[in-house]
Every structure is written in structure tokens, then in C-alpha cells.
Scaffold this motif. Sequence first.
Motif, PDB file in Angstrom:
ATOM      1  N   ILE A 167       0.841  -1.204   0.000  1.00  0.00           N
ATOM      2  CA  ILE A 167       0.000   0.000   0.000  1.00  0.00           C
ATOM      3  C   ILE A 167       0.872   1.249   0.000  1.00  0.00           C
ATOM      4  O   ILE A 167       0.653   2.186  -0.783  1.00  0.00           O
ATOM      5  CB  ILE A 167      -0.952  -0.004   1.207  1.00  0.00           C
ATOM      6  CG1 ILE A 167      -1.981  -1.129   1.077  1.00  0.00           C
ATOM      7  CG2 ILE A 167      -1.662   1.346   1.347  1.00  0.00           C
ATOM      8  CD1 ILE A 167      -2.813  -1.359   2.324  1.00  0.00           C
ATOM      9  N   ASN A 168       1.873   1.293   0.863  1.00  0.00           N
ATOM     10  CA  ASN A 168       2.725   2.477   0.966  1.00  0.00           C
ATOM     11  C   ASN A 168       3.601   2.670  -0.272  1.00  0.00           C
ATOM     12  O   ASN A 168       3.854   3.799  -0.699  1.00  0.00           O
ATOM     13  CB  ASN A 168       3.618   2.377   2.199  1.00  0.00           C
ATOM     14  CG  ASN A 168       2.843   2.514   3.494  1.00  0.00           C
ATOM     15  OD1 ASN A 168       1.716   3.019   3.506  1.00  0.00           O
ATOM     16  ND2 ASN A 168       3.418   2.049   4.586  1.00  0.00           N
ATOM     17  N   ASN A 220       0.576   2.322  -3.742  1.00  0.00           N
ATOM     18  CA  ASN A 220      -0.719   3.016  -3.715  1.00  0.00           C
ATOM     19  C   ASN A 220      -1.780   2.338  -4.578  1.00  0.00           C
ATOM     20  O   ASN A 220      -2.404   2.981  -5.432  1.00  0.00           O
ATOM     21  CB  ASN A 220      -0.553   4.475  -4.166  1.00  0.00           C
ATOM     22  CG  ASN A 220       0.292   5.282  -3.219  1.00  0.00           C
ATOM     23  OD1 ASN A 220       0.445   4.921  -2.060  1.00  0.00           O
ATOM     24  ND2 ASN A 220       0.853   6.371  -3.707  1.00  0.00           N
ATOM     25  N   HIS A 268      -3.454   8.021   4.110  1.00  0.00           N
ATOM     26  CA  HIS A 268      -4.035   8.425   2.826  1.00  0.00           C
ATOM     27  C   HIS A 268      -4.132   7.268   1.833  1.00  0.00           C
ATOM     28  O   HIS A 268      -5.222   7.001   1.295  1.00  0.00           O
ATOM     29  CB  HIS A 268      -3.236   9.586   2.216  1.00  0.00           C
ATOM     30  CG  HIS A 268      -3.734   9.997   0.869  1.00  0.00           C
ATOM     31  ND1 HIS A 268      -4.962  10.589   0.685  1.00  0.00           N
ATOM     32  CD2 HIS A 268      -3.178   9.880  -0.371  1.00  0.00           C
ATOM     33  CE1 HIS A 268      -5.151  10.822  -0.602  1.00  0.00           C
ATOM     34  NE2 HIS A 268      -4.076  10.410  -1.266  1.00  0.00           N
ATOM     35  N   PRO A 269      -3.044   6.531   1.550  1.00  0.00           N
ATOM     36  CA  PRO A 269      -3.208   5.409   0.620  1.00  0.00           C
ATOM     37  C   PRO A 269      -4.083   4.296   1.185  1.00  0.00           C
ATOM     38  O   PRO A 269      -4.765   3.587   0.428  1.00  0.00           O
ATOM     39  CB  PRO A 269      -1.776   4.920   0.384  1.00  0.00           C
ATOM     40  CG  PRO A 269      -0.990   5.414   1.545  1.00  0.00           C
ATOM     41  CD  PRO A 269      -1.629   6.704   1.945  1.00  0.00           C
ATOM     42  N   ARG A 291      -7.864   4.680   0.375  1.00  0.00           N
ATOM     43  CA  ARG A 291      -8.367   4.520  -0.995  1.00  0.00           C
ATOM     44  C   ARG A 291      -8.307   3.075  -1.492  1.00  0.00           C
ATOM     45  O   ARG A 291      -8.809   2.772  -2.568  1.00  0.00           O
ATOM     46  CB  ARG A 291      -7.588   5.427  -1.954  1.00  0.00           C
ATOM     47  CG  ARG A 291      -6.147   5.011  -2.187  1.00  0.00           C
ATOM     48  CD  ARG A 291      -5.387   6.035  -3.027  1.00  0.00           C
ATOM     49  NE  ARG A 291      -5.802   6.082  -4.403  1.00  0.00           N
ATOM     50  CZ  ARG A 291      -5.222   5.385  -5.397  1.00  0.00           C
ATOM     51  NH1 ARG A 291      -4.218   4.571  -5.133  1.00  0.00           N
ATOM     52  NH2 ARG A 291      -5.663   5.499  -6.634  1.00  0.00           N
TER      53      ARG A 291
END
Length: 436
Positions: free
Chosen positions: A339-340, A343, A376-377, A380
Motif C-alpha cells: 500500500i505504501n 498506492n 491516505h493510501p 483509498r
Amino acid sequence: MAKPNRQTVRDLRRNSRRAVLQQLYFNGPMSRQALGPATGLSSGSISTIVAELVSEELVEDAGTVGSDGGRPRNLLRVSPGWAHLIGVDVGETRVRVELFDLGLTELARCEHPLERGGRDVASVVRHISEGVADVLARADVPAGPLLGVGVGVPGIVDRGSPGGAVVHGQTFGWDAVPLEALLRSAVALPDGARLFIENGAKTLGRAEMWFGGGRGVSDAAIVLFGSGVGACVVIGGTVLEGTHSSASEWGHTTVHVRGRRCRCGALGCLEAYAGAEALIQRWREAGARLDPGADEETALTALIAAAYPDDPGVAPDPVAVAVLEETAEYLGAGLSDLINLCNPERILLGGWAGLQLAPYIMDSVRRHATSYALRHPAERVVIEPGRLGPDAVTVGAATLPLADFFARGGRRDEPEGEDGVVPERAGWRAAAGLRP
């Protein structure tokens, strides 16, 4: 400085045929009138190309559809019986071979179990060779219309060798195995049929992006959770890869410094905590009594049954519950790295063990993944099970010759064009829902 356009008339015609075929394949049946806006080609070009494809019997009528106040429009589709494809999944415990028609409907399959002592290269090559012959015989189809064979394997696939793909499967006991050369010598392929080799996690990813939970998504990560773990990373509709095809070795990222020894030899790999082999080993170390001869699938079923018994009168085994929860946390932490770094819009959990475990650990995996990732990522991304089931690797392997066929404009003998099109890449981008 812009590069000059060196496309020849042959390149342009091939690309136009490719555009029509891909639209019909992924969005069909479609009318001739709908193909124009979808491909950006003129009505004259559409008429010429469709007539050509129909005369070759690659495209066929698929009924009619009404139009607003006008004559009904004839629909077209790619003929599923025009050719065949074979997908091979070289797994940790067995070799699975499946024969498909052009629409990827399964026609025949066979499986060859692999014991730990049977993972040697000669045995795997023999299983693939016999499996290809077996599925063709079972389906009673001629070998001539076979477009090709795609093979999904564990490990890093190095395409830099002049002799073809070389596989570095450290956990499989393979060191620089010239698999492509060995298969070309052993597998009886008809003239024109092509052979492709790819990492198994990536073939899983291709299947999910073409037909499953990744359809229409530009940025995704598809996780193969089997005996070990791997991932296919897709960014901008393109698989993250290079000549050595190593992006799938996510399972050998470190999640615990000086942690458990992984079967690759390193300490603290994600696979040492989240793969089915390690999961069962940790349960045994915690006191589980399992038949020493039980295979991984049987042992994992027993673990789930102990943690989540069907009988409401039987209490869950707290040790089994703790092992599954620890696995979910490590898997979630591993997903947080994806994820980091990447994204993704979507993460899909597949593989035989992942699909078996998903109903029990998915909520926990999501919770841990988002807690370890940047906010944030994490906000989503959607994390869910894969949608194609345990055959996704073989389906994805079969898409390799299919993508090559599309990239060559639906011609078996079409050479690579002067525009430098990489057949697999061109077909892959279109299948991911992007314009080629």
C-alpha cells in the motif's frame, strides 16, 4: 526529441486488427457500428477488417440487436472454437495442466502430484509434457489449432538468456534452470504454437486483471497465498516487471528482523509467517497433533476446523485461533508495504490457501493492513478475495499466448513489428481496460 514514427503499413494493419479483436473479445458481442467509436477506426477500415476476420472464421455472427427506429444490427464475436490454449500451473504440491478454447472455457484438465522429492526439474518437465499430451487427448481436439502453452512457475523468471527463460526458484530448489530450453525439447508442440514462461503470482494477477476483481482497475496488487506468498503488482495497467521478472518475490521482504528462518535461508521473511507451509509448521510447534503424512491442504483444513468448529457445542481451539490471528497480522503488515510503496486501488487475495482462509481472516487482514499503512493510501484501497478461484493461475498462464496472438493482429505467423511492440505487453494493456 520525439522519435520518428517508423510504423510500416503492415504494422498499422496489424494494430488495427488487434484493436478490433480486443474490443470483440473483451466487450463483445458488438456491432460493426459500435466498433468504430470503440477502436477509433473509420467505418471503411472496420468493414475491411471485419470482412477479413469473418473470412478467416476467427470472427462469427452472434445474433442481432435492435436499433432506434432503424434496421436491426448484426452482432459479432470472436469464435471460441477457432483455436485452443493451454495453461500450466507448476505449484508447490502439484502440476496442473488445463486446455481452454479461445474464450477460455475449460475443455480438459489433469493434475500430477509433486512429492517433496519430486520437485526436480526432470520430473516437472515430464509432468508438463505428459499433461499437454493428456489434455489434448482427453478433449479429443487436434493439436494444430493450438496457439500456445503458458507456464506459471515459482521463482524469478530471467529472460536475459539467449537460450530462453531461465528460472531461479530458490525455495523450489531450482538454481538457474533453463526451463524454456528443456520444455522446447520435451513438449511436442505443433508448428506455430508458442511457449511462454512466467512467475505464477503474475499469471494469477493477469487472470484477475483480465476477468476478475481487477477488471477496469489501473493500479492493483494481486497476492498469491499458497505454500508461500507472492504478488503481482500492476501500475498504470502494466505489470511491474523487468527482464528478470522479480517483482513477485514480495514474500521475501523482511517483516521481522532476526525472525524465523524462511525456507529461502534468510531470517524474518513474510513467507516464514504467512505461507501455508510456515503457518502449519507454527501450529505444529504450538502443540498441534497432525498426521506426519498429511499434505498442506489437509492440514490447513484441520487448522481452520479447530479454530472455527462447525459444531456449536465444541469450543474453538485457542492455539489455532492465535496462529491464524498472527498470520493475519503478518499478512496485513506485508500488504501495508504494498500500500505504501504502490498506492493500489485494489488488493486481491488469491491462491488456494488465501481463498480457503479468506472467510476467516479477511476482516483481520484489512484491519492490520490499514493500521500499519499510511492513512491516505490506506483510505483509498479496497482489499478483498480474488474472484476466479483456485484455477486462476492456469487461466492466467493461458492468457500469455492469447495476449501474444492479439498483439500479432490475430495471425499465428505475424512477426513482431518495426514499432517495437512487445506482444505480451500490448495484449496485457488492452486487457487491463486501457487503450493499446
